[in-house]
Design a protein around this motif. Structure first.
Motif, PDB file in Angstrom:
ATOM      1  N   PRO A 192       0.839  -1.280   0.027  1.00 23.51           N
ATOM      2  CA  PRO A 192      -0.154  -0.057  -0.169  1.00 23.51           C
ATOM      3  C   PRO A 192       0.711   0.982  -0.020  1.00 23.51           C
ATOM      4  O   PRO A 192       1.821   1.503   0.988  1.00 23.51           O
ATOM      5  CB  PRO A 192      -0.744  -0.164   1.516  1.00 23.51           C
ATOM      6  N   VAL A 193       0.787   2.012  -1.156  1.00 24.10           N
ATOM      7  CA  VAL A 193       1.555   3.235  -0.905  1.00 24.10           C
ATOM      8  C   VAL A 193       1.221   4.374  -0.506  1.00 24.10           C
ATOM      9  O   VAL A 193       1.714   5.501  -0.400  1.00 24.10           O
ATOM     10  CB  VAL A 193       2.007   3.458  -2.469  1.00 24.10           C
ATOM     11  N   TRP A 194      -0.233   4.676  -0.240  1.00 24.15           N
ATOM     12  CA  TRP A 194      -0.622   5.503   0.423  1.00 24.15           C
ATOM     13  C   TRP A 194      -1.323   5.208   1.895  1.00 24.15           C
ATOM     14  O   TRP A 194      -1.912   4.131   1.850  1.00 24.15           O
ATOM     15  CB  TRP A 194      -2.044   6.189  -0.320  1.00 24.15           C
ATOM     16  N   ALA A 195      -1.095   5.927   2.915  1.00 21.09           N
ATOM     17  CA  ALA A 195      -1.527   5.624   4.315  1.00 21.09           C
ATOM     18  C   ALA A 195      -3.083   5.994   4.103  1.00 21.09           C
ATOM     19  O   ALA A 195      -3.583   6.598   3.544  1.00 21.09           O
ATOM     20  CB  ALA A 195      -0.632   6.402   5.217  1.00 21.09           C
ATOM     21  N   ALA A 196      -3.716   5.275   5.308  1.00 18.91           N
ATOM     22  CA  ALA A 196      -5.294   5.861   5.289  1.00 18.91           C
ATOM     23  C   ALA A 196      -5.668   7.116   5.280  1.00 18.91           C
ATOM     24  O   ALA A 196      -6.703   7.391   5.016  1.00 18.91           O
ATOM     25  CB  ALA A 196      -5.737   4.900   6.620  1.00 18.91           C
ATOM     26  N   LEU A 197      -4.667   7.968   6.135  1.00 20.37           N
ATOM     27  CA  LEU A 197      -5.124   9.435   6.634  1.00 20.37           C
ATOM     28  C   LEU A 197      -4.571  10.204   5.242  1.00 20.37           C
ATOM     29  O   LEU A 197      -4.619  11.431   5.346  1.00 20.37           O
ATOM     30  CB  LEU A 197      -4.755   9.661   7.754  1.00 20.37           C
ATOM     31  N   SER A 198      -3.962   9.616   4.257  1.00 18.24           N
ATOM     32  CA  SER A 198      -3.547  10.513   3.224  1.00 18.24           C
ATOM     33  C   SER A 198      -4.514  10.601   2.030  1.00 18.24           C
ATOM     34  O   SER A 198      -5.120   9.435   1.770  1.00 18.24           O
ATOM     35  CB  SER A 198      -2.151   9.901   2.413  1.00 18.24           C
ATOM     36  N   GLY A 199      -4.815  11.609   1.515  1.00 17.04           N
ATOM     37  CA  GLY A 199      -6.007  11.775   0.588  1.00 17.04           C
ATOM     38  C   GLY A 199      -6.816  13.288   0.440  1.00 17.04           C
ATOM     39  O   GLY A 199      -6.235  14.103   1.021  1.00 17.04           O
ATOM     40  N   PHE A 200      -7.815  12.956  -0.607  1.00 17.34           N
ATOM     41  CA  PHE A 200      -8.662  14.174  -0.497  1.00 17.34           C
ATOM     42  C   PHE A 200      -9.685  13.991   0.414  1.00 17.34           C
ATOM     43  O   PHE A 200     -10.351  12.883   0.745  1.00 17.34           O
ATOM     44  CB  PHE A 200      -9.252  14.162  -2.200  1.00 17.34           C
ATOM     45  N   TRP A 201     -10.079  14.974   1.026  1.00 13.00           N
ATOM     46  CA  TRP A 201     -11.139  15.037   1.961  1.00 13.00           C
ATOM     47  C   TRP A 201     -12.087  16.436   1.914  1.00 13.00           C
ATOM     48  O   TRP A 201     -11.730  17.382   1.666  1.00 13.00           O
ATOM     49  CB  TRP A 201     -10.694  15.096   3.366  1.00 13.00           C
ATOM     50  N   GLN A 202     -13.550  16.303   1.968  1.00 13.06           N
ATOM     51  CA  GLN A 202     -14.549  17.338   1.644  1.00 13.06           C
ATOM     52  C   GLN A 202     -14.483  18.192   3.094  1.00 13.06           C
ATOM     53  O   GLN A 202     -14.597  17.257   3.859  1.00 13.06           O
ATOM     54  CB  GLN A 202     -15.793  16.664   1.194  1.00 13.06           C
ATOM     55  N   THR A 203     -14.504  19.296   2.721  1.00 13.32           N
ATOM     56  CA  THR A 203     -14.638  20.067   4.075  1.00 13.32           C
ATOM     57  C   THR A 203     -16.064  21.059   3.820  1.00 13.32           C
ATOM     58  O   THR A 203     -16.735  20.661   3.006  1.00 13.32           O
ATOM     59  CB  THR A 203     -13.486  21.246   4.311  1.00 13.32           C
ATOM     60  N   ALA A 204     -16.131  21.848   4.633  1.00 12.05           N
ATOM     61  CA  ALA A 204     -17.724  22.609   4.939  1.00 12.05           C
ATOM     62  C   ALA A 204     -17.700  23.450   3.532  1.00 12.05           C
ATOM     63  O   ALA A 204     -18.960  23.781   3.295  1.00 12.05           O
ATOM     64  CB  ALA A 204     -17.654  23.352   6.165  1.00 12.05           C
ATOM     65  N   ASP A 205     -16.543  23.873   3.158  1.00 10.88           N
ATOM     66  CA  ASP A 205     -16.489  24.818   1.954  1.00 10.88           C
ATOM     67  C   ASP A 205     -15.663  24.182   0.568  1.00 10.88           C
ATOM     68  O   ASP A 205     -15.532  25.096  -0.202  1.00 10.88           O
ATOM     69  CB  ASP A 205     -16.212  26.336   2.192  1.00 10.88           C
ATOM     70  N   GLY A 206     -15.334  23.070   0.540  1.00  8.26           N
ATOM     71  CA  GLY A 206     -14.594  22.895  -0.556  1.00  8.26           C
ATOM     72  C   GLY A 206     -13.849  21.457  -0.150  1.00  8.26           C
ATOM     73  O   GLY A 206     -14.239  20.451   0.408  1.00  8.26           O
ATOM     74  N   ALA A 259      -3.877  15.586  15.565  1.00  6.98           N
ATOM     75  CA  ALA A 259      -3.782  16.487  16.845  1.00  6.98           C
ATOM     76  C   ALA A 259      -4.269  17.484  16.415  1.00  6.98           C
ATOM     77  O   ALA A 259      -5.034  18.325  17.154  1.00  6.98           O
ATOM     78  CB  ALA A 259      -2.283  16.514  17.029  1.00  6.98           C
ATOM     79  N   GLY A 260      -4.204  18.054  15.068  1.00  7.31           N
ATOM     80  CA  GLY A 260      -4.855  19.398  14.672  1.00  7.31           C
ATOM     81  C   GLY A 260      -6.413  19.267  14.672  1.00  7.31           C
ATOM     82  O   GLY A 260      -6.984  20.156  14.554  1.00  7.31           O
ATOM     83  N   LEU A 261      -6.965  17.991  14.382  1.00 11.29           N
ATOM     84  CA  LEU A 261      -8.347  17.835  14.327  1.00 11.29           C
ATOM     85  C   LEU A 261      -8.913  17.288  15.618  1.00 11.29           C
ATOM     86  O   LEU A 261      -9.795  17.234  15.872  1.00 11.29           O
ATOM     87  CB  LEU A 261      -8.771  16.774  13.375  1.00 11.29           C
ATOM     88  N   ARG A 262      -7.995  17.452  16.981  1.00  9.22           N
ATOM     89  CA  ARG A 262      -8.304  17.127  17.961  1.00  9.22           C
ATOM     90  C   ARG A 262      -8.925  15.653  18.141  1.00  9.22           C
ATOM     91  O   ARG A 262      -9.894  15.567  18.802  1.00  9.22           O
ATOM     92  CB  ARG A 262      -9.324  17.953  18.851  1.00  9.22           C
ATOM     93  N   LEU A 263      -8.123  14.726  17.409  1.00 12.80           N
ATOM     94  CA  LEU A 263      -8.587  13.379  17.537  1.00 12.80           C
ATOM     95  C   LEU A 263      -7.595  12.571  18.259  1.00 12.80           C
ATOM     96  O   LEU A 263      -6.354  12.924  18.402  1.00 12.80           O
ATOM     97  CB  LEU A 263      -8.649  12.668  16.056  1.00 12.80           C
ATOM     98  N   GLY A 264      -8.049  11.372  18.897  1.00 17.25           N
ATOM     99  CA  GLY A 264      -6.998  10.376  19.498  1.00 17.25           C
ATOM    100  C   GLY A 264      -6.268   9.716  18.524  1.00 17.25           C
ATOM    101  O   GLY A 264      -6.176   9.929  17.496  1.00 17.25           O
ATOM    102  N   ASP A 265      -5.093   9.248  19.207  1.00 25.32           N
ATOM    103  CA  ASP A 265      -4.223   8.762  18.317  1.00 25.32           C
ATOM    104  C   ASP A 265      -4.760   7.500  17.603  1.00 25.32           C
ATOM    105  O   ASP A 265      -4.019   7.004  16.698  1.00 25.32           O
ATOM    106  CB  ASP A 265      -3.038   7.981  19.550  1.00 25.32           C
ATOM    107  N   ALA A 278     -14.589  14.790  11.058  1.00 29.95           N
ATOM    108  CA  ALA A 278     -13.916  16.069  11.545  1.00 29.95           C
ATOM    109  C   ALA A 278     -13.855  17.268  10.606  1.00 29.95           C
ATOM    110  O   ALA A 278     -14.080  18.455  11.016  1.00 29.95           O
ATOM    111  CB  ALA A 278     -12.561  15.848  12.266  1.00 29.95           C
ATOM    112  N   LEU A 279     -13.441  16.864   9.207  1.00 34.82           N
ATOM    113  CA  LEU A 279     -13.385  17.798   8.289  1.00 34.82           C
ATOM    114  C   LEU A 279     -14.496  18.264   7.958  1.00 34.82           C
ATOM    115  O   LEU A 279     -14.677  19.294   7.520  1.00 34.82           O
ATOM    116  CB  LEU A 279     -12.355  17.411   7.338  1.00 34.82           C
ATOM    117  N   ALA A 280     -15.621  17.503   7.790  1.00 29.51           N
ATOM    118  CA  ALA A 280     -16.813  17.856   7.028  1.00 29.51           C
ATOM    119  C   ALA A 280     -17.503  19.254   7.917  1.00 29.51           C
ATOM    120  O   ALA A 280     -18.278  20.031   7.160  1.00 29.51           O
ATOM    121  CB  ALA A 280     -17.690  16.655   7.035  1.00 29.51           C
TER     122      ALA A 280
END
Length: 375
Positions: free
Chosen positions: A25-39, A56-62, A72-74
Motif C-alpha cells: 500500500p503506497v498511501w496511508a489511510a489518512l493521506s488523500g482528498f477530504w471534503q470540508t464545509a466549503d471545499g 492532533a490538529g483535528l483534536r482526534l485521538g491517537d 471532523a473535516l466535514a
C-alpha cells in the motif's frame, strides 16, 4: 533509442512494485482528498509524525481512523482545517483552481536555476568514467527522501556514481519507498551535526539536498553555507514549493492539489483527482540528475563550485503551460512485463521498474540504513 513504454513504466514505478509477490500500500489511510464545509483539502500522512500532526490538529485521538478524519473535516472550513493541522506539524493544502498568472510568472524563471562560484578546483574534478558509466569515481552524498530526490540519486548511481544516502536516526523510511528508488545506492543512518558527516561531505563531489530549505539552513547545509566551506562542490537543491517558501514542507500530491492539477484531473467535474503518475517527482528527479551530470563536467573543464535548484511547484508550472486536450484521451495500455526487473535482497523478493535510460540496468537496492557511513 528511448522507449515510450519503458519511460511510462518508470514514471509509474509504484504500480509495478511488488515485495514478496505483493503490491504494498503506497498511501496511508489518512493521506488523500477530504471534503470540508466549503471545499476540498488534500492531506499527506504517510509518515507517522505527519499522521500524528493531522490527528492532533483535528483534536482526534491517537487511534482515530479515516472515518473520524472525514467527519471532523466535514464540519470545518478548508482554511480552518489547514491552519489547525499545520500548527501541529501535519500536512494539508487546499484543492485550488489553476493560477495562470502565477504559473506564467514561474515559467519566466529557470526550470533549473544554475549558479557558478569561483573557487579552487576540487582534487577529484576530472571525470574518468566510461561512456556507459560516465560518473564512475564520483562521490554523491544523498540527503533526500520520498521520490524526487531518490529518483535523482538513483539515476546518478545508474551512471556509475558512488551514492551514499544519509538519513537521520529515528526517522524511519517506508520500506516500499526505499526499495522503489534505492537502486545502486548505499544507505546509512547518521546525524548531520556529527564530525563523521563533515568528513563525508569534505570528500564528496556533489551533495543532493531534498529537505526544507529552512531546515537545511539551521544545520548549515544550505548552498550558501556549503559552497564556501567546500570549494569545488556541486550542490543540487530540490524543494516542494521553491526558495520563496523556505519553511514549507510538501510532496507531489500536495503540489498537484494546490496548483490546480487536481481539479483538472477531476473524474467527474466535482471531486478532485490526480495525475496517473507522480509526474512532478519523477520529472524533477530526472531533470536534477541531468543538471548534476552537466555541472560535474563543467567543473572538470572550468573548475569552480556549482549550485542548481528546482522545485516541484516550478515543474508543475511547466506542465501546466504545455498543450492539453479539452477532454482526457484514452489511456494507452503498456505491458509492463518487458520493463520490470527482479531482485533478491536478503529474504525479500523484489520486482521494480527498469531504468528509463536505454541499455542500462539497475543494481539492486540495499537494505535501508544498513551500510557504514563511509565512502
Amino acid at each position: 533509442m528511448l522507449d515510450a513504454g519503458r519511460i511510462a513504466t518508470a514514471y509509474r514505478s509504484d504500480r509495478v512494485l511488488t515485495i514478496d509477490g505483493t503490491a504494498p500500500p503506497v498511501w496511508a489511510a489518512l493521506s488523500g482528498f477530504w471534503q470540508t464545509a466549503d471545499g476540498w483539502i488534500r492531506t499527506h500522512a504517510n509518515y507517522p509524525h505527519h499522521a500524528a500532526g493531522l490527528r492532533a490538529g483535528l483534536r482526534l485521538g491517537d487511534t482515530a481512523e479515516a472515518a473520524d478524519v472525514r467527519d471532523a473535516l466535514a464540519v470545518r472550513t478548508s482554511a480552518a482545517a489547514i491552519e489547525a493541522i499545520s500548527a501541529e506539524g501535519g500536512l494539508a493544502v487546499a484543492v485550488m483552481a489553476e493560477h495562470p498568472a502565477l504559473d506564467a510568472a514561474l515559467r519566466q524563471t529557470p526550470l533549473l536555476d544554475v549558479r557558478g562560484y569561483d573557487s579552487p578546483a576540487a582534487p577529484r574534478a576530472v571525470l574518468l568514467g566510461s561512456a556507459s558509466r560516465p560518473l564512475e569515481g564520483i562521490r554523491i552524498l544523498d540527503l533526500t527522501r520520498v521520490i524526487a530526490g531518490p529518483v535523482c540519486t538513483r539515476t546518478l548511481a545508474l551512471l556509475g556514481a558512488d551514492v551514499l544516502r544519509v538519513d537521520p536516526p529515528g526517522l524511519l523510511e517506508p520500506e516500499w519507498q526505499h526499495l522503489d528508488t534505492g537502486h545502486g545506492k548505499r544507505s546509512t543512518l547518521l546525524d548531520a551535526r556529527s564530525a563523521r558527516f563533515d568528513e563525508l561531505l569534505a570528500e564528496a563531489d556533489a551533495v543532493v539536498l531534498g529537505y526544507r530549505p529552512a531546515a537545511l539552513a539551521r544545520l548549515g547545509l544550505d548552498p550558501q553555507s556549503l559552497v564556501p566551506r567546500h570549494p569545488g562542490l556541486v550542490v543540487a537543491q530540490l524543494s516542494a514549493w521553491g526558495a520563496d517558501h523556505p519553511q514549507r514542507a510538501g510532496f507531489d500530491s500536495l503540489v498537484q492539489a494546490e496548483s490546480g492539477i487536481a481539479l483538472i484531473e477531476s473524474p467527474d467535474g466535482e471531486r478532485p483527482g490526480a495525475l496517473p503518475a507522480q509526474a512532478l517527482d519523477h520529472s524533477a528527479g530526472y531533470l536534477l540528475a541531468a543538471a548534476i551530470t552537466m555541472l560535474l563536467r563543467r567543473r572538470a573543464i572550468e573548475g569552480g563550485s556549482w549550485w542548481v535548484q528546482t522545485s516541484l511547484r516550478r515543474v508543475a508550472a511547466e506542465l501546466l503551460g504545455m498543450p492539453r486536450r479539452a477532454e482526457p484521451g484514452a489511456e494507452v495500455a503498456v505491458d509492463p512485463a518487458a520493463h520490470i526487473a527482479h531482485f533478491s535482497i536478503g529474504d525479500v523478493e523484489l520486482v521494480t521498474a527498469k531504468p528509463a535510460l536505454p541499455g542500462l540496468e539497475f543494481a539492486a537496492p540495499r537494505t535501508w540504513g544498513a551500510d557504514q557511513p563511509s565512502w
